[in-house]
Design a protein around this motif. Structure first.
Motif, PDB file in Angstrom:
ATOM      1  N   ASP A 237      -2.536   4.225   0.335  1.00 55.72           N
ATOM      2  CA  ASP A 237      -1.279   4.980   0.272  1.00 55.72           C
ATOM      3  C   ASP A 237      -0.840   5.085  -1.186  1.00 55.72           C
ATOM      4  O   ASP A 237      -0.964   4.113  -1.942  1.00 55.72           O
ATOM      5  CB  ASP A 237      -0.208   4.259   1.093  1.00 55.72           C
ATOM      6  CG  ASP A 237       1.108   5.016   1.107  1.00 55.72           C
ATOM      7  OD1 ASP A 237       1.271   5.915   1.959  1.00 55.72           O
ATOM      8  OD2 ASP A 237       1.974   4.710   0.263  1.00 55.72           O
ATOM      9  N   PRO A 238      -0.335   6.229  -1.631  1.00 57.20           N
ATOM     10  CA  PRO A 238       0.040   6.363  -3.052  1.00 57.20           C
ATOM     11  C   PRO A 238       1.095   5.356  -3.484  1.00 57.20           C
ATOM     12  O   PRO A 238       1.010   4.785  -4.569  1.00 57.20           O
ATOM     13  CB  PRO A 238       0.552   7.814  -3.145  1.00 57.20           C
ATOM     14  CG  PRO A 238       0.793   8.254  -1.740  1.00 57.20           C
ATOM     15  CD  PRO A 238      -0.152   7.482  -0.891  1.00 57.20           C
ATOM     16  N   ILE A 239       2.100   5.132  -2.623  1.00 54.32           N
ATOM     17  CA  ILE A 239       3.144   4.169  -2.965  1.00 54.32           C
ATOM     18  C   ILE A 239       2.596   2.748  -2.887  1.00 54.32           C
ATOM     19  O   ILE A 239       2.872   1.909  -3.752  1.00 54.32           O
ATOM     20  CB  ILE A 239       4.354   4.349  -2.025  1.00 54.32           C
ATOM     21  CG1 ILE A 239       4.976   5.734  -2.225  1.00 54.32           C
ATOM     22  CG2 ILE A 239       5.393   3.258  -2.263  1.00 54.32           C
ATOM     23  CD1 ILE A 239       6.100   6.047  -1.268  1.00 54.32           C
ATOM     24  N   GLY A 240       1.815   2.481  -1.848  1.00 56.29           N
ATOM     25  CA  GLY A 240       1.246   1.151  -1.701  1.00 56.29           C
ATOM     26  C   GLY A 240       0.309   0.780  -2.825  1.00 56.29           C
ATOM     27  O   GLY A 240       0.297  -0.358  -3.299  1.00 56.29           O
ATOM     28  N   SER A 241      -0.501   1.734  -3.275  1.00 57.86           N
ATOM     29  CA  SER A 241      -1.441   1.432  -4.366  1.00 57.86           C
ATOM     30  C   SER A 241      -0.701   1.131  -5.661  1.00 57.86           C
ATOM     31  O   SER A 241      -1.078   0.219  -6.408  1.00 57.86           O
ATOM     32  CB  SER A 241      -2.411   2.601  -4.565  1.00 57.86           C
ATOM     33  OG  SER A 241      -1.726   3.756  -5.018  1.00 57.86           O
ATOM     34  N   ARG A 242       0.380   1.885  -5.927  1.00 61.83           N
ATOM     35  CA  ARG A 242       1.171   1.602  -7.131  1.00 61.83           C
ATOM     36  C   ARG A 242       1.827   0.223  -7.030  1.00 61.83           C
ATOM     37  O   ARG A 242       1.947  -0.484  -8.040  1.00 61.83           O
ATOM     38  CB  ARG A 242       2.233   2.678  -7.327  1.00 61.83           C
ATOM     39  CG  ARG A 242       1.677   3.999  -7.827  1.00 61.83           C
ATOM     40  CD  ARG A 242       2.769   4.891  -8.358  1.00 61.83           C
ATOM     41  NE  ARG A 242       3.692   5.314  -7.316  1.00 61.83           N
ATOM     42  CZ  ARG A 242       3.546   6.413  -6.576  1.00 61.83           C
ATOM     43  NH1 ARG A 242       2.498   7.200  -6.791  1.00 61.83           N
ATOM     44  NH2 ARG A 242       4.433   6.729  -5.663  1.00 61.83           N
TER      45      ARG A 242
ATOM     46  N   PHE B  13      -6.574   6.555  -4.408  1.00 59.48           N
ATOM     47  CA  PHE B  13      -5.556   5.545  -4.667  1.00 59.48           C
ATOM     48  C   PHE B  13      -6.147   4.134  -4.648  1.00 59.48           C
ATOM     49  O   PHE B  13      -5.917   3.347  -5.577  1.00 59.48           O
ATOM     50  CB  PHE B  13      -4.424   5.662  -3.641  1.00 59.48           C
ATOM     51  CG  PHE B  13      -3.771   7.015  -3.631  1.00 59.48           C
ATOM     52  CD1 PHE B  13      -3.058   7.465  -4.715  1.00 59.48           C
ATOM     53  CD2 PHE B  13      -3.898   7.853  -2.529  1.00 59.48           C
ATOM     54  CE1 PHE B  13      -2.467   8.717  -4.717  1.00 59.48           C
ATOM     55  CE2 PHE B  13      -3.309   9.105  -2.514  1.00 59.48           C
ATOM     56  CZ  PHE B  13      -2.593   9.541  -3.617  1.00 59.48           C
ATOM     57  N   SER B  14      -6.898   3.796  -3.609  1.00 60.26           N
ATOM     58  CA  SER B  14      -7.504   2.468  -3.554  1.00 60.26           C
ATOM     59  C   SER B  14      -8.555   2.297  -4.645  1.00 60.26           C
ATOM     60  O   SER B  14      -8.839   1.170  -5.065  1.00 60.26           O
ATOM     61  CB  SER B  14      -8.128   2.226  -2.183  1.00 60.26           C
ATOM     62  OG  SER B  14      -9.078   3.231  -1.861  1.00 60.26           O
ATOM     63  N   ASN B  15      -9.127   3.380  -5.125  1.00 59.19           N
ATOM     64  CA  ASN B  15     -10.102   3.309  -6.208  1.00 59.19           C
ATOM     65  C   ASN B  15      -9.492   2.682  -7.463  1.00 59.19           C
ATOM     66  O   ASN B  15     -10.101   1.827  -8.110  1.00 59.19           O
ATOM     67  CB  ASN B  15     -10.635   4.708  -6.520  1.00 59.19           C
ATOM     68  CG  ASN B  15     -11.630   4.726  -7.649  1.00 59.19           C
ATOM     69  OD1 ASN B  15     -11.259   4.756  -8.818  1.00 59.19           O
ATOM     70  ND2 ASN B  15     -12.900   4.696  -7.324  1.00 59.19           N
ATOM     71  N   SER B  16      -8.285   3.085  -7.793  1.00 58.14           N
ATOM     72  CA  SER B  16      -7.625   2.526  -8.972  1.00 58.14           C
ATOM     73  C   SER B  16      -7.287   1.054  -8.766  1.00 58.14           C
ATOM     74  O   SER B  16      -7.335   0.264  -9.714  1.00 58.14           O
ATOM     75  CB  SER B  16      -6.361   3.325  -9.289  1.00 58.14           C
ATOM     76  OG  SER B  16      -5.475   3.320  -8.181  1.00 58.14           O
ATOM     77  N   VAL B  17      -6.964   0.679  -7.526  1.00 60.39           N
ATOM     78  CA  VAL B  17      -6.695  -0.728  -7.234  1.00 60.39           C
ATOM     79  C   VAL B  17      -7.952  -1.566  -7.454  1.00 60.39           C
ATOM     80  O   VAL B  17      -7.904  -2.652  -8.046  1.00 60.39           O
ATOM     81  CB  VAL B  17      -6.179  -0.885  -5.790  1.00 60.39           C
ATOM     82  CG1 VAL B  17      -6.063  -2.355  -5.425  1.00 60.39           C
ATOM     83  CG2 VAL B  17      -4.840  -0.180  -5.612  1.00 60.39           C
TER      84      VAL B  17
END
Length: 548
Positions: free
Chosen positions: A216-221, A254-258
């Motif tokens: 999720d965009p918010i969750g990943s941030r 999104f999870s990729n950046s995490v």
């Protein structure tokens, strides 16, 4: 050893409960119902039999120490000899008491190893019952004989069976994650993440839902921000939950950046395990927009043995990857971080294709990286020889000129000498061309005294030295003016004075061209920096008045 430590801990936290049991007080069964006990009942007759000679106290401790062996107290109960109704009732009561002890011990063990030590302490200060209920799912599995070491990791990308969320009152409640309930839990967590002032969320509170939150965009941030202050236990929790479904998470934006940021935080054993799950998929991930980013990060941080294994997966696809907009970056990282002796197949694939790759928008970067990190004299000589053979063609190419510039800047004196010999008689033409003018500037900056002298003399003495029109033309040209400016930086004083005097005599003409004004500004700086160049440039005459 761990069981002994847990028993010591149990002696402290369950002292009151044990005393009450000895006095015949009531205890709680796993179903939270109070069960009356008889103080006169012999404990040895009621506990599941492990050894015929064990006393009541030693049997209880032994059963706690051998917790992994006693996973089915119900089965043990069925194996007891048939007794009267009163003794049977007493047996069931004591078995439930034993289950209660096991449940409390299990809760204490899990509180000790819980990554969220603060949460475990909060539960303990509330009551032992609250802590036992917090770990109820694992206790239920232990008592039913289905106990396995808890890993917090969802298998096959599925969210773990049990998880906890925190409502507005701060109480913890367990929710069985299946179907619509899973999305409800995630939505509740994301809602709290969006409103941190009202419902502050810690990283440990998304336990069991990390994959769903990370896409999720918010969750990943949220995860990216919390990683900077995460505890070791929280980082391990992220690894445990993301590693089993890493291939799917890598392909998500999104999870990729995490994942990329998580790899920077270790610990090494978990990093190796995560990267190990990429085995057999390196080539496919390298050709993908988001996958190539994780592959690059893996080449940077993992151990040499894993780097070699990853590099081998490119195999005969080196040229394909070198010309791919995504995979070329993975090949570059492979060349940079894997010792040359282990990737000779990469250099062997490049040899004979250097000209083609140098004129390719992505391949030119791979060639430059090979020139920078190749330590094998044989391959290095072969690559450079191919470039020098077609250096004139590469110099005017939109991509090949960068390869030539790299050799001029980082190559040996012999390589630069060969390049300048091939440029002889073509310097004026190359200075007026967009890409090759950059090569001439590089030669002026990094060339030897003789290299610079050859270029400057050819420019100043063009047309037999009878006129300076060609030099004025360079000063107002959109590309050649940069060559003139570079000449003023590196030329000898008498050569610079010739250029400055020409600028001083043609101030009015140069002022009419934007590139000419740049040359004038450069000449002003040179005059101020060096003595003996005369007075500053005279300002250009004012424009004539408009026609009345």
């Amino acid at each position: 050893m761990k069981n002994l430590r847990c028993l010591d801990f149990m002696d402290l936290v369950t002292n009151q409960s044990v005393e009450e049991d000895d006095l015949g007080s009531e205890v709680l069964a796993p179903d939270n119902q109070k069960v009356p006990t008889n103080a006169d009942t012999d404990t040895d007759q009621c506990l599941p039999v492990q050894s015929s000679s064990a006393s009541s106290g030693s049997a209880l401790k032994c059963s706690a120490e051998q917790h992994s062996q006693i996973t089915k107290p119900k089965d043990d109960l069925e194996n007891l000899p048939a007794q009267s109704s009163s003794s049977s009732s007493s047996s069931r009561s004591m078995v439930m008491k034993f289950a209660e002890v096991v449940a409390i011990q299990e809760a204490c063990i899990r509180a000790l190893v819980d990554p969220d030590q603060g949460q475990a302490y909060k539960l303990w200060t509330q009551s032992l019952e609250a802590m036992k209920n917090y770990y109820a799912p694992e206790v239920e599995k232990a008592l039913s004989g289905q106990h396995q070491p808890s890993s917090n990791a969802p298998e096959n990308g599925v969210i773990s069976e049990f998880s906890e969320i925190q409502d507005s009152s701060g109480a913890l409640r367990h929710i069985h994650n299946s179907g619509h309930v899973v999305s409800t839990v995630v939505e509740s967590l994301l809602k709290n993440i969006k409103s941190p002032l009202n419902h502050p969320v810690r990283l440990i509170q998304i336990k069991g839902h990390v994959p769903a939150i990370s896409i999720d965009p918010i969750g990943s941030r949220f995860i990216l921000k919390k990683l900077d202050t995460a505890t070791t236990g929280e980082i391990i929790m992220l690894y445990n939950e993301m590693t089993p479904c890493i291939l799917a998470l890598i392909l998500n934006v999104f999870s990729n950046s995490v994942i990329q940021k998580l790899l920077d935080y270790g610990p090494p054993i978990y990093t190796r395990k995560l990267i190990g799950n990429l085995k057999g998929h390196v080539l496919d991930l390298s050709l993908q927009l988001y996958g190539c980013r994780v592959i690059q990060k893996a080449f940077e941080i993992t151990d040499i043995d894993q780097k070699i294994e990853m590099a081998k997966e490119f195999g005969s696809n080196v040229l394909k990857c070198a010309c791919d907009q995504h995979a070329n970056n993975a090949i570059q990282k492979c060349i940079e971080f894997v010792p040359p002796q282990y990737i000779q197949f990469v250099y062997r694939s490049l040899c004979g294709k250097v000209k083609m790759l140098s004129t390719h928008p992505f391949g030119c970067h791979v060639i430059q990286k090979a020139l920078e990190f190749c330590k094998d004299p044989q391959f290095m000589h072969a690559i450079v020889a191919e470039i020098l053979e077609c250096v004139n063609e590469l110099s005017v190419d939109p991509y090949g000129n960068y390869v030539v510039q790299f050799i001029v800047e980082h190559g040996g004196p012999r390589d630069r000498q060969i390049i300048l010999q091939k440029f002889e008689g073509r310097v004026m033409r190359m200075s007026h061309q967009k890409h090759s003018s950059n090569v001439i500037e590089k030669c002026l900056t990094f060339g030897s005294y003789m290299d610079r002298k050859m270029i400057i003399v050819e420019i100043l003495c063009a047309a037999g030295g009878t006129t300076a029109d060609h030099l004025l033309g360079m000063m107002v040209h959109q590309y050649a003016n940069y060559v003139v400016q570079r000449m003023m930086d590196v030329a000898q004083d008498w050569q610079v004075k010739v250029i400055v005097d020409l600028v001083r005599r043609n101030v009015a003409l140069l002022a009419n061209y934007p590139h000419g004004r740049r040359v004038m500004e450069k000449a002003e700086k040179v005059i101020k920096a060096k003595a003996g160049f005369g007075a500053p440039l005279a300002p250009p005459p004012p424009p004539p008045p408009p026609f009345a």
